[in-house]
Every structure is written in C-alpha cells, then in structure tokens.
Design a protein around this motif. Sequence first.
Motif, PDB file in Angstrom:
ATOM      1  N   LEU A   1      45.602  56.825  27.197  1.00 47.64           N
ATOM      2  CA  LEU A   1      45.229  56.844  25.774  1.00 47.64           C
ATOM      3  C   LEU A   1      43.985  55.994  25.514  1.00 47.64           C
ATOM      4  CD1 LEU A   1      48.762  56.495  24.114  1.00 47.64           C
ATOM      5  CD2 LEU A   1      47.408  58.585  24.412  1.00 47.64           C
TER       6      LEU A   1
ATOM      7  N   HIS B   1      47.987  47.974  33.287  1.00 48.26           N
ATOM      8  CA  HIS B   1      47.291  47.553  32.064  1.00 48.26           C
ATOM      9  C   HIS B   1      47.446  46.048  31.827  1.00 48.26           C
ATOM     10  CE1 HIS B   1      45.604  51.058  30.100  1.00 48.26           C
ATOM     11  NE2 HIS B   1      46.727  51.747  30.167  1.00 48.26           N
TER      12      HIS B   1
ATOM     13  N   HIS C   1      51.359  52.625  35.958  1.00 53.95           N
ATOM     14  CA  HIS C   1      50.189  52.733  35.075  1.00 53.95           C
ATOM     15  C   HIS C   1      50.219  51.644  33.995  1.00 53.95           C
ATOM     16  CE1 HIS C   1      47.219  55.318  32.705  1.00 53.95           C
ATOM     17  NE2 HIS C   1      47.629  54.440  31.812  1.00 53.95           N
TER      18      HIS C   1
ATOM     19  N   GLN D   1      46.576  47.643  24.867  1.00 55.42           N
ATOM     20  CA  GLN D   1      45.990  48.871  24.321  1.00 55.42           C
ATOM     21  C   GLN D   1      45.912  48.873  22.792  1.00 55.42           C
ATOM     22  OE1 GLN D   1      48.503  51.638  26.962  1.00 55.42           O
ATOM     23  NE2 GLN D   1      46.567  52.728  26.691  1.00 55.42           N
TER      24      GLN D   1
END
Length: 200
Positions: free
Chosen positions: A116, A161, A157, A58
């Motif tokens: 996000l 990713h 979650h 991220q």
Amino acid sequence: MIKAAAPSPVVQAGHPVLRAVAAPVERARLGSKELGALVQKMVAVMRAAPGVGLAAPQIGVGLQLIVLEDAEALMAKLTPPERALRGRVPYPLQVLINPKLRFVGDERATFFEGCLSVKGYMALVERALSVEVTGLDEHGNDVAFTVSGWPARILQHEIDHLNGTLYVDRMMTRTFCCNEEASRWIGLPASETKTKLDVR
Ligand code: CO
C-alpha cells in the motif's frame, strides 16, 4: 448525502518513516485507550485500502505494531488452484505488537507481492514458506504461533516494515510490474515470469 472518500492516510515510499526502525511499544501503553484507538485506526485504513496487512509506520507512526486480516472477498478473483498454490486462506483479524519472526525450515515460495506504500506496482518476492512469530497482542498477552503459506508472506512483509524494509528491497527487480501489466503474469508460475521478464 454522499460523502467524498477521505484521502488515504497511507504514507508512500520516499517518506523517511518507512525507512526507520520502529520503536517497541512500551509495556505501560498496552491495554490503553490510546493504543486501542491506534489499532482501530489501522484496521479501518487496512480495510478501506483494501489490504491484507498494515504496519504502523505506514500511517506515519514509528511503533512496532502490525495488523493483518485476509478475508474471503479479497481472494475472490483467484481460482481454487491459484489459492491452493499460494496457500491463501482466510485469516482472521490479528494485532501484533513488538513481533519477532523466525524462518521455519528451508522451503521458499515466490509470488507477486505489492504494498500500500508503493502504490500501483508489484513484483516477485521470494519468502520463507513457514515462519514462527512471537509477540504481544494489544492487551499485552503473549502470542506465539507458526504459520505457512500466504499468512507467512504477509507477516514477513509487515514485520519488514518495522525494520525499515520494503518489498522492493527484496524483490526480483526485473519482475517489477505496473499493476496494469501484472495481469499478464499473475496466473503463471513464477519461473515462467522470471524467464520471460529477466531477459538480457
Ligand atoms: Co507494505
């Protein structure tokens, strides 16, 4: 002097790093200054967002590294029954490297979830209620634990990713909401939201 807020370094859906499988962190890098700096940066970005978890992809780094933290202040808007229903409890800062996740039992839980890297939206996602996680901390120590409720959701979650998976791949697509509209549903049982939005 008031400093202008720096733009968020969180990459958004559409960036290929969010769709790639992250590389394991090599043993030689564990405990290094460079890895420590990366962890510090991730913690700062997560807290500034604010978010309850962040995966290295991220911030554009394709490594198997996640940070999690759920603080009292982040759940302040939830009523005690809402907290209890979600299994949402304060969770101290945790750093996990090269994590592996296994579902424990068959129980599932369905709640709204956002990311996000998919700013401004949320949707219902069914997740395993309990998971077992193994991995390493940033110093190379083995970590192994079983957890239930909201922390188990965060872990699923974030570890998704690392495999190039976003919650939108797992969501109940017709419950996808702009944050502005989600307040209609957030306090209701998931079954009611499903009934009212999944109309055809
Ligand atoms: Co996310």
